[in-house]
Design a protein around this motif. Structure first.
Motif, short mmCIF file in Angstrom:
data_model
loop_
_atom_site.label_atom_id
_atom_site.label_comp_id
_atom_site.label_asym_id
_atom_site.label_seq_id
_atom_site.Cartn_x
_atom_site.Cartn_y
_atom_site.Cartn_z
N VAL A 194 -41.50 77.45 40.29
CA VAL A 194 -42.67 77.10 40.77
C VAL A 194 -42.60 77.33 42.21
O VAL A 194 -43.61 77.69 42.87
N PHE A 195 -41.56 77.03 43.11
CA PHE A 195 -41.29 77.37 44.40
C PHE A 195 -41.51 79.07 44.61
O PHE A 195 -42.38 79.27 45.67
N TYR A 250 -45.31 79.32 44.66
CA TYR A 250 -45.92 78.87 45.85
C TYR A 250 -45.65 79.79 47.25
O TYR A 250 -46.62 80.18 48.00
N VAL A 286 -48.79 81.60 49.67
CA VAL A 286 -48.93 80.87 50.75
C VAL A 286 -48.78 82.14 51.90
O VAL A 286 -48.56 81.66 52.99
#
Length: 951
Positions: A807-808, A811, A815
């Motif tokens: 998930v990171f 992310y 971003v």
């Protein structure tokens, strides 16, 4: 125009899917794309001037998507789209049901049609070259449609090598011409040509090499007959109406401005006439109907090149009319041969008989098309051939060729006589009665097989009767040339003139030559057998053998299988060439050692680690110490205020470090302790020299900047153009997106190399696509690793953090426009998560965590990145242009969305695919290798035990 090109390539992309469901019914669906282009061109009408369409692409290289439509391009585009649609319809009945290569052929054929259309519409010379070479590569795939046949492979490779050689020469000419004139626009170069001189002459001669090789003129003519090993639809399109016309088109495009260049007319006219005669003579010796047409095509290409190369108004009109006529009758004749071959199982005219009764409609189509080729009135071929004779007759006045003019006219006449003879040979050989030969069995051909050539034959008749309107359509191109002795006109009746007399004489002599074909053939064979003649194909084979031999000798002396030798050779060359330049440019510069004490500390630690790496005897320790230098570099990046670079460096260093450790499992623990020999001292010297060179380059470069950094101007476009505050990431996916796309391609190639060169992964297709029930929960209870390799703590921690790390990583990928991160960093984090999963559970757990082929992930990533760059063009934007969308969401606030995030997702997928390939080859592959060794050792031990207990 750009959407029309894009549709062709989109149709090529979906063609394999359509074939899966529609089978041969895919071809009529695909035919709608070029047919739509044909209708659009007709509705648009012939432009009076030049309609330009410009899209920015790679401005720094002068490579823009600049498209143009003028009378010449309009005519060629009509041929490319119209005949392309008919050939696709023809394919519906030509190919047999269940052909395993149908998906590939349909996709490549439509892509070729798009590339050829792009070639004739390109105004930018560099873009024209891109499409030029794209047609070369795609034609290679089409000619080699049946790769199991050696004839197809050889023909495809010959065509590829010859036309690529010419294309490279042409590219050099384009660059010389464009840089000298300051523009790569063909329209500008023709409207305002640069001043004549040696450079312009050399550039034009190089361009002509490309045109001559593509259009199969002597000495490059041999590749075209060989390419007839391709399926008949390929011959009917590429080798009659499309690819071979590329060289003719290029000469016709440049002729208004460069026909007076020294050597232009001498080269094109002499080679054109020689090709016309040689091709005609060779056609008279052929018994394969398709090969007969192939040599006839060579002859006609010589005719066409002569006309468009003369550079007069009347020759230009005749040449363009013949381009149109040749495409119609030659494509039709090739399709007729395909019908005969499919219906009888042979193309040998000595075995064909009785077809005039069994295929009367096809015989009429063949007779009309061959009659147009021979110049029989009232067909289109007669109009263009008589106009060609008129143009040659006027050469004495138009160009002052009082001697060369009659010679040119005589050459065209001789070549035309041969054309009539081999046209009659074709019709009589295929459809005429053959005494003493039993009638061949005939299968009823599909209706589409006859319909497509019939449409082209009707077009030859209709256009032959419309000389006046056809003149009005083609005259604007001819008007670009100076006025000549007579105003050119396409008509069936000019009165009793020299061209009319020559046309009649050509028909009479051609028929007589056909009637006397047997003694003529005997004379030809006697001459060929007794008189040594130059053979271009034999020369080509000799050159290839020489190059192969040279390559073998050089490889034997340099490629010795020693990696240190290869690396040492590279480093010595680098030290010798840039090193010499460094010494010559050496000047003392003022260098600031550090900005803070922390940088000095980090540098000292890195230096100590580097020295200890060299001194270490254990391989693992050396790898870990080398990793310290990498992490130190990341820390220096961070101290300099570059968190993006620091993050990427840390991730890359970690990934590389683990990869090294995986490889070390198959290497000795210690480095060699052999005494230093001369060769080892040489290696040490090379290493020291390379280090000194890099240090010197860094020292000189630090004081060599004379201009402001280009990145100083990136802050504003990063916000306005890219819609982000993170300048580094916006630069990668927006400002310099082309560089990133190229790097993605390199990554894909690297991943492919890892998978194929290090370990051949043969079980990709057997990777699990779904998890087994209960597999995840049973991981700890049913481990896939042997007990000595297990760590319960490591396994539990991996289970706890794996999904969070994934998930990171997502992310980070999303971003990147505003914060440190991006697709590359996110992909590396995901790759490290998969690496943890592999280290904790082995290769089977890795397959369970990522049950997908790494090649699929790589392909999806590259395709998504490319698609995100192409889709904006359909919306009127530029290639790789981003759209910024701000969506206000109640309560949550404003969602700032930049479409280049899809490009970043493509980068993410490519990096994940690379990580999977590394883990499955260097990880899983080595695991299997170790397991195999252990099994062999166990089997050997068991066998030894059995031997001991035997009496």
């Amino acid at each position: 125009m750009l959407p029309l090109l894009t549709l062709h390539f989109l149709a090529a992309a979906v063609a394999p899917v359509l074939v899966r469901y529609l089978h041969r019914g895919t071809f009529p669906v695909l035919a709608l794309v070029p047919a739509g282009g044909f209708v659009w061109l007709l509705v648009h009408g012939r432009p009076d001037g030049t309609d330009l369409e410009h899209h920015t692409w790679i401005g720094t290289l002068g490579l823009d998507v600049s498209l143009a439509l003028d009378p010449l391009r309009w005519t060629l585009a009509l041929l490319v789209t119209g005949i392309g649609a008919l050939v696709l319809v023809y394919c519906t009945s030509y190919f047999r049901a269940g052909d395993p290569g149908l998906w590939r052929f349909s996709a490549v054929f439509v892509a070729f049609a798009g590339a050829m259309l792009g070639l004739v519409l390109s105004d930018n010379l560099l873009l024209l070259y891109v499409f030029w070479e794209l047609t070369t590569v795609l034609s290679y795939l089409l000619v080699g449609h049946n790769p199991e046949r050696s004839a197809n492979r050889r023909a495809a490779m010959t065509a590829l090598l010859v036309t690529t050689f010419g294309g490279l020469a042409m590219l050099v000419g384009f660059i010389l011409l464009g840089e000298h004139a300051g523009t790569y626009s063909a329209t500008a170069l023709v409207a305002d040509p640069p001043a004549s001189g040696t450079l312009v002459t050399v550039a034009i001669m190089l361009v002509l090499v490309g045109a001559i090789s593509k259009s199969a003129l002597i000495p490059f003519h041999f590749w075209l007959p060989g390419a007839m090993a391709a399926p008949t639809p390929v011959s009917a399109y590429l080798h009659a109406a499309a690819m071979v016309k590329a060289g003719i088109f290029l000469v016709a495009l440049l002729a208004p401005a460069y026909a007076d260049t020294p050597g232009w007319r001498a080269v094109l006219v002499s080679l054109g006439l020689l090709t016309m005669v040689v091709g005609g003579l060779r056609a008279l010796r052929q018994y394969d109907a398709k090969l007969l047409l192939a040599y006839g095509t060579v002859s006609q290409l010589g005719f066409l090149m002569t006309l468009v190369g003369l550079g007069t108004r009347s020759a230009a009109l005749a040449g363009l009319a013949l381009v149109l006529g040749h495409a119609l009758f030659k494509a039709a004749l090739f399709m007729v041969v395909g019908v005969v071959d499919r219906s009888t199982g042979t193309r040998d005219i000595r075995q064909l008989t009785g077809l005039h009764r069994r295929m009367p409609l096809l015989m009429v189509v063949a007779a009309v098309s061959a009659g147009s080729m021979a110049g029989v009135p009232p067909l289109l071929g007669f109009l263009s051939k008589e106009a060609a004779f008129a143009a040659a007759e006027d050469l004495g006045h138009d160009l002052g060729w009082h001697v060369a003019g009659p010679l040119t006219l005589a050459g065209l006449t001789v070549g035309s006589v041969l054309t009539v003879a081999y046209a009659a040979r074709f019709v009589w050989g295929v459809f005429g009665p053959a005494p003493g030969v039993d009638p061949c069995s005939v299968k009823r051909p599909g209706r589409w097989l006859v319909a497509s050539p019939a449409v082209l034959a009707v077009a030859s008749v209709v256009l032959g009767l419309m000389g006046g309107p056809l003149t009005e359509l083609l005259a604007p191109y001819a008007d670009a040339f100076p006025a000549g002795a007579h105003e050119p006109e396409l008509t069936l009746w000019h009165g009793v003139t020299v061209p009319l007399v020559l046309s009649a004489l050509v028909l009479v002599l051609g028929v007589a030559l056909f009637v006397a074909r047997h003694p003529v053939a005997a004379v030809q064979h006697a001459v060929v057998d007794r008189v040594p003649m130059p053979d271009a194909e034999r020369g080509y084979q000799l050159v290839l053998r020489g190059v192969d031999r040279l390559a073998i000798e050089l490889t034997g002396r340099t490629q010795r299988g020693s990696l240190p030798f290869y690396l040492g050779s590279i480093l010595v060359v680098v030290a010798a060439v840039p090193g010499t330049a460094l010494v010559l440019a050496w000047e003392p510069v003022d260098v600031r050692v550090a900005d803070s004490p922390a940088q000095v500390v980090v540098a000292v630690v890195m230096a100590v680690a580097a020295v200890m790496t060299v001194r270490s005897r254990r391989r693992l320790r050396a790898v870990l110490l080398a990793g310290i230098t990498g992490y130190g570099t990341a820390l220096l990046f961070d101290l300099h205020g570059a968190p993006d670079l620091a993050l990427t460096q840390v991730l890359v260093e970690t990934f590389v470090l683990v990869t090294f450790v995986l490889v070390l499992r198959r290497l000795p623990q210690h480095f060699s302790t052999r005494p230093f020999t001369l060769s080892r001292w040489v290696r040490v010297a090379i290493g020291v020299m390379s280090g000194a060179l890099v240090a010197g380059l860094a020292y000189v470069a630090s004081g060599a900047r004379v201009a402001d950094p280009i990145s100083d101007g990136f802050a504003k476009p990063a916000k306005e153009y890219g819609g982000g505050s993170n300048i580094v990431n916006v630069t990668l996916v927006d400002i310099r997106a082309w560089d990133t796309l190229g790097e993605l391609s390199v990554l894909v190639v690297a991943a492919t190399g890892i998978a194929s060169l290090i370990f051949l992964i043969t079980d990709r297709a057997t990777l699990p696509t779904t998890r087994k029930p209960g597999h995840d929960s049973a991981w700890l209870r049913n481990p896939s690793l042997p007990p000595e390799r297990r760590s319960i703590v490591f396994e539990v921690v991996t289970r706890l953090i794996f999904h969070a790390v994934i998930v990171f990583s997502v992310y980070l990928a999303l971003v990147g426009h505003e914060l440190p991160g991006g697709g590359f960093a996110g992909g590396l984090v995901a790759g490290l998560a998969l690496m943890l999963r592999y280290l904790a559970g082995g290769r089977r757990e890795l397959d369970a965590a990522a049950p997908i082929d790494a090649g699929v992930v790589l392909g999806l990533g590259l395709a998504l990145a490319a698609a995100s760059g192409l889709l904006p063009t359909l919306l009127g934007g530029g290639v790789l242009q981003s759209a910024i969308v701000d969506v206000h969401i109640p309560v949550l606030g404003t969602l700032h969305l930049v479409t280049s995030v899809f490009f970043d997702i493509g980068v993410y997928l490519v990096v994940v695919g690379l990580a999977l390939d590394v883990l499955r080859s260097l990880g899983g592959g080595i695991d299997k290798d170790i397991e195999t060794d252990h099994d062999d050792e166990r089997d050997a031990a068991d066998e030894a035990d059995r031997e001991e207990v035997r009496p």
